[in-house]
Design a protein around this motif. Structure first.
Motif, PDB file in Angstrom:
ATOM      1  N   PHE A 119       0.846  -1.185   0.000  1.00 18.70           N
ATOM      2  CA  PHE A 119       0.000   0.000   0.000  1.00 18.70           C
ATOM      3  C   PHE A 119       0.887   1.242   0.000  1.00 18.70           C
ATOM      4  CE2 PHE A 119      -3.007  -3.129   1.764  1.00 18.70           C
ATOM      5  CZ  PHE A 119      -4.101  -2.869   0.948  1.00 18.70           C
ATOM      6  N   PRO A 120       0.368   2.373  -0.486  1.00 21.08           N
ATOM      7  CA  PRO A 120       1.195   3.581  -0.565  1.00 21.08           C
ATOM      8  C   PRO A 120       1.773   3.980   0.784  1.00 21.08           C
ATOM      9  CG  PRO A 120      -0.856   3.873  -1.791  1.00 21.08           C
ATOM     10  CD  PRO A 120      -0.989   2.594  -1.032  1.00 21.08           C
ATOM     11  N   GLU A 121       3.057   4.280   0.799  1.00 23.48           N
ATOM     12  CA  GLU A 121       3.728   4.615   2.049  1.00 23.48           C
ATOM     13  C   GLU A 121       3.476   6.053   2.499  1.00 23.48           C
ATOM     14  OE1 GLU A 121       7.837   3.564   1.773  1.00 23.48           O
ATOM     15  OE2 GLU A 121       7.432   1.442   2.157  1.00 23.48           O
ATOM     16  N   TYR A 122       2.784   6.846   1.676  1.00 19.23           N
ATOM     17  CA  TYR A 122       2.446   8.176   2.180  1.00 19.23           C
ATOM     18  C   TYR A 122       1.318   8.107   3.202  1.00 19.23           C
ATOM     19  CZ  TYR A 122      -1.447   8.641  -1.279  1.00 19.23           C
ATOM     20  OH  TYR A 122      -2.591   8.478  -2.031  1.00 19.23           O
ATOM     21  N   TRP A 123       0.723   6.924   3.344  1.00 21.22           N
ATOM     22  CA  TRP A 123      -0.224   6.681   4.437  1.00 21.22           C
ATOM     23  C   TRP A 123       0.498   5.947   5.555  1.00 21.22           C
ATOM     24  CZ3 TRP A 123      -4.671   9.061   4.709  1.00 21.22           C
ATOM     25  CH2 TRP A 123      -5.281   9.496   3.534  1.00 21.22           C
ATOM     26  N   PRO A 124       0.259   6.317   6.815  1.00 22.88           N
ATOM     27  CA  PRO A 124       0.844   5.560   7.929  1.00 22.88           C
ATOM     28  C   PRO A 124       0.386   4.107   7.876  1.00 22.88           C
ATOM     29  CG  PRO A 124      -0.127   7.628   8.706  1.00 22.88           C
ATOM     30  CD  PRO A 124      -0.552   7.461   7.277  1.00 22.88           C
ATOM     31  N   ALA A 125       1.254   3.211   8.303  1.00 12.98           N
ATOM     32  CA  ALA A 125       0.908   1.785   8.293  1.00 12.98           C
ATOM     33  C   ALA A 125      -0.358   1.507   9.080  1.00 12.98           C
ATOM     34  CB  ALA A 125       2.070   0.966   8.845  1.00 12.98           C
ATOM     35  N   SER A 126      -0.596   2.290  10.125  1.00 15.14           N
ATOM     36  CA  SER A 126      -1.786   2.077  10.951  1.00 15.14           C
ATOM     37  C   SER A 126      -3.079   2.321  10.188  1.00 15.14           C
ATOM     38  CB  SER A 126      -1.737   2.996  12.180  1.00 15.14           C
ATOM     39  OG  SER A 126      -1.693   4.364  11.783  1.00 15.14           O
ATOM     40  N   ARG A 127      -3.019   3.096   9.117  1.00 17.08           N
ATOM     41  CA  ARG A 127      -4.228   3.380   8.338  1.00 17.08           C
ATOM     42  C   ARG A 127      -4.556   2.286   7.329  1.00 17.08           C
ATOM     43  NH1 ARG A 127      -6.579   8.054   7.650  1.00 17.08           N
ATOM     44  NH2 ARG A 127      -8.244   6.641   7.072  1.00 17.08           N
ATOM     45  N   VAL A 128      -3.583   1.486   6.959  1.00 16.67           N
ATOM     46  CA  VAL A 128      -3.825   0.492   5.912  1.00 16.67           C
ATOM     47  C   VAL A 128      -3.664  -0.946   6.394  1.00 16.67           C
ATOM     48  CG1 VAL A 128      -3.112   2.119   4.111  1.00 16.67           C
ATOM     49  CG2 VAL A 128      -1.421   0.565   5.100  1.00 16.67           C
ATOM     50  N   VAL A 129      -3.268  -1.127   7.647  1.00 16.90           N
ATOM     51  CA  VAL A 129      -2.940  -2.456   8.130  1.00 16.90           C
ATOM     52  C   VAL A 129      -4.120  -3.417   8.061  1.00 16.90           C
ATOM     53  CG1 VAL A 129      -3.445  -1.947  10.558  1.00 16.90           C
ATOM     54  CG2 VAL A 129      -1.778  -3.722   9.979  1.00 16.90           C
ATOM     55  N   GLY A 130      -5.342  -2.928   8.206  1.00 20.55           N
ATOM     56  CA  GLY A 130      -6.491  -3.822   8.218  1.00 20.55           C
ATOM     57  C   GLY A 130      -7.157  -4.032   6.876  1.00 20.55           C
ATOM     58  N   ILE A 131      -6.582  -3.496   5.810  1.00 19.75           N
ATOM     59  CA  ILE A 131      -7.204  -3.603   4.490  1.00 19.75           C
ATOM     60  C   ILE A 131      -6.792  -4.908   3.818  1.00 19.75           C
ATOM     61  CG2 ILE A 131      -7.507  -2.501   2.248  1.00 19.75           C
ATOM     62  CD1 ILE A 131      -6.662   0.134   3.507  1.00 19.75           C
ATOM     63  N   SER A 132      -7.769  -5.667   3.358  1.00 19.39           N
ATOM     64  CA  SER A 132      -7.492  -6.914   2.655  1.00 19.39           C
ATOM     65  C   SER A 132      -7.263  -6.642   1.173  1.00 19.39           C
ATOM     66  CB  SER A 132      -8.663  -7.889   2.800  1.00 19.39           C
ATOM     67  OG  SER A 132      -8.889  -8.232   4.151  1.00 19.39           O
ATOM     68  N   ARG A 133      -6.305  -7.327   0.590  1.00 19.46           N
ATOM     69  CA  ARG A 133      -6.070  -7.234  -0.847  1.00 19.46           C
ATOM     70  C   ARG A 133      -7.117  -8.089  -1.577  1.00 19.46           C
ATOM     71  NH1 ARG A 133      -0.660  -5.780  -2.193  1.00 19.46           N
ATOM     72  NH2 ARG A 133      -1.269  -6.142  -4.368  1.00 19.46           N
ATOM     73  N   VAL A 134      -7.716  -7.523  -2.608  1.00 19.65           N
ATOM     74  CA  VAL A 134      -8.737  -8.245  -3.379  1.00 19.65           C
ATOM     75  C   VAL A 134      -8.329  -8.325  -4.856  1.00 19.65           C
ATOM     76  CG1 VAL A 134     -10.657  -7.749  -1.827  1.00 19.65           C
ATOM     77  CG2 VAL A 134     -10.109  -6.130  -3.655  1.00 19.65           C
ATOM     78  N   GLY A 135      -7.060  -8.642  -5.085  1.00 22.80           N
ATOM     79  CA  GLY A 135      -6.578  -8.753  -6.448  1.00 22.80           C
ATOM     80  C   GLY A 135      -6.030  -7.441  -6.963  1.00 22.80           C
ATOM     81  N   GLN A 136      -5.864  -7.372  -8.275  1.00 18.58           N
ATOM     82  CA  GLN A 136      -5.243  -6.201  -8.878  1.00 18.58           C
ATOM     83  C   GLN A 136      -6.279  -5.275  -9.507  1.00 18.58           C
ATOM     84  OE1 GLN A 136      -2.790  -8.485 -11.700  1.00 18.58           O
ATOM     85  NE2 GLN A 136      -3.757  -7.337 -13.361  1.00 18.58           N
ATOM     86  N   ALA A 137      -5.945  -3.997  -9.554  1.00 20.29           N
ATOM     87  CA  ALA A 137      -6.829  -3.021 -10.183  1.00 20.29           C
ATOM     88  C   ALA A 137      -7.009  -3.387 -11.661  1.00 20.29           C
ATOM     89  CB  ALA A 137      -6.230  -1.623 -10.054  1.00 20.29           C
ATOM     90  N   GLY A 138      -8.240  -3.393 -12.079  1.00 10.92           N
ATOM     91  CA  GLY A 138      -8.556  -3.785 -13.442  1.00 10.92           C
ATOM     92  C   GLY A 138      -8.852  -5.262 -13.597  1.00 10.92           C
ATOM     93  N   ALA A 139      -8.548  -6.048 -12.578  1.00 11.19           N
ATOM     94  CA  ALA A 139      -8.828  -7.493 -12.604  1.00 11.19           C
ATOM     95  C   ALA A 139      -9.017  -7.990 -11.179  1.00 11.19           C
ATOM     96  CB  ALA A 139      -7.708  -8.251 -13.299  1.00 11.19           C
ATOM     97  N   PRO A 140      -9.978  -7.429 -10.448  1.00 15.23           N
ATOM     98  CA  PRO A 140     -10.165  -7.834  -9.051  1.00 15.23           C
ATOM     99  C   PRO A 140     -10.650  -9.270  -8.945  1.00 15.23           C
ATOM    100  CG  PRO A 140     -12.006  -6.481  -9.772  1.00 15.23           C
ATOM    101  CD  PRO A 140     -10.989  -6.442 -10.879  1.00 15.23           C
ATOM    102  N   ASP A 141     -10.357  -9.883  -7.823  1.00 14.99           N
ATOM    103  CA  ASP A 141     -10.830 -11.235  -7.529  1.00 14.99           C
ATOM    104  C   ASP A 141     -12.246 -11.102  -6.964  1.00 14.99           C
ATOM    105  OD1 ASP A 141     -11.436 -13.698  -6.442  1.00 14.99           O
ATOM    106  OD2 ASP A 141      -9.435 -14.042  -5.636  1.00 14.99           O
ATOM    107  N   LEU A 142     -13.225 -11.391  -7.781  1.00 16.19           N
ATOM    108  CA  LEU A 142     -14.613 -11.178  -7.381  1.00 16.19           C
ATOM    109  C   LEU A 142     -15.013 -12.067  -6.207  1.00 16.19           C
ATOM    110  CD1 LEU A 142     -16.363 -10.741 -10.850  1.00 16.19           C
ATOM    111  CD2 LEU A 142     -15.505  -8.995  -9.281  1.00 16.19           C
ATOM    112  N   ALA A 143     -14.421 -13.246  -6.114  1.00 16.99           N
ATOM    113  CA  ALA A 143     -14.737 -14.122  -4.981  1.00 16.99           C
ATOM    114  C   ALA A 143     -14.258 -13.483  -3.679  1.00 16.99           C
ATOM    115  CB  ALA A 143     -14.094 -15.494  -5.175  1.00 16.99           C
TER     116      ALA A 143
END
Length: 323
Positions: free
Chosen positions: A94-118
């Protein structure tokens, strides 16, 4: 900007705007004798005019999934941590201009333009944010999972898109506050550059893209608009109403400027960055010979695409120009 300075800036700007302006649901009533234990009245749904027509979204959504970098910036700027996000294929973090505490709980759902719908479905979102360029061809699949708000595209229309995102997230007042804070910041930077007699400096923007060549960015792009808001000049080859222009290495002279900012998307070897920086043409650039060529964070300058990213860029621009 150093990470600590970025975090301090983010805390000051975001906290002030959100404390004053974030839309909130009504407070629970005590008239029925239940006192503070009563559940607050749910916020009413909101109709948002999107690129694909009106979409009814839940009021004050909390389980939000974002499928591009601009909506990631919008949600986080507006005080909402998405439950899921898609990132560009070659980004490993995730972009490092955001503190780690702001993005730590976000789950990755694939790549932009081809998200994992499941993966998107498994997170049970109540709102999905993206744009037609990325996800127009899977809109029906996405809206079958949750109400989906699509802007037409990202990049140049980032300011209007942010207001669309603010409406979908029930953060309209906060969106207006961030717009005002950014405009004030841009004006302050422009005034500082003018006072230092630096407004006439021409700033070049170059991005090395793995699989996409060497690109110069024009006025109709996210970073181009930020530079315009700071009232700095652009080299002739980039002072055009386009997003970006691809050039071969033997035309790298077009990328020259009084200040040259460059970034890499992907691996520097495969993106051509290493070869370009070692080439005679690059070494002959006036900005390089004057030691006025600087690498910048690609996820900030070319993928931030929102008010938090833009504010950090203004500060970095001022520092690079020496005002």
């Amino acid at each position: 900007m150093h990470r600590i300075a970025r975090r301090s800036f983010l805390a000051g700007l975001g906290g002030a705007a959100l404390t004053a302006c974030t839309t909130r649901g009504p407070e629970p009533s005590t008239a029925d004798g239940l006192g503070a234990s009563a559940s607050p009245t749910p916020a009413p749904p909101v109709t948002v005019n999107t690129a694909v027509g009106p979409v009814l979204v839940p009021g004050a959504p909390l389980r939000v999934i974002v499928l591009d970098t601009d909506v990631l910036d919008s949600a986080l700027t507006l005080g909402i941590t998405p439950i899921g996000a898609a990132l560009p294929a070659l980004d490993t973090r995730f972009p490092e201009y955001w503190p780690a505490s702001r993005v730590v709980g976000i789950s990755r759902v694939g790549q932009a333009g081809a998200p994992d719908l499941a993966s998107v479905r498994a997170l049970r979102p109540d709102l999905i944010l993206s744009n037609q360029t990325r996800d127009g061809d899977r809109y029906d699949q996405l809206r079958a999972i949750a109400p989906t708000v699509l802007a037409q595209t990202s990049g140049a229309p980032w300011k209007a898109n942010f207001q669309l995102h603010a409406q979908a997230l029930s953060r309209v007042d906060a969106g207006v506050a961030f717009l005002g804070a950014y405009q004030k910041h841009a004006n302050q930077v422009a005034q500082a550059l003018s006072a230092a007699k630096l407004s006439g400096r021409k700033v070049s923007l170059v991005r090395f893209v793995e699989g996409g060549g060497i690109r110069m960015f024009g006025k109709q792009s996210f970073p181009g608009i930020v530079l315009s808001d700071a009232q700095v000049g652009r080299p002739d080859a980039q002072n055009v109403d386009q997003s970006d222009v691809e050039i071969p290495l033997d035309q790298i002279a077009k990328a020259d400027g009084d200040l040259l900012l460059y970034a890499t998307y992907g691996d520097p070897g495969r993106a051509g960055t290493d070869a370009a920086l070692a080439s005679p043409g690059w070494q002959a650039l006036g900005a390089v010979r004057a030691h006025r060529a600087f690498p910048v964070d690609d996820q900030l300058w070319f993928q931030g695409i929102g008010y938090t990213g833009a504010n950090f860029m203004l500060d970095e621009l001022q520092r690079f120009l020496g005002a």
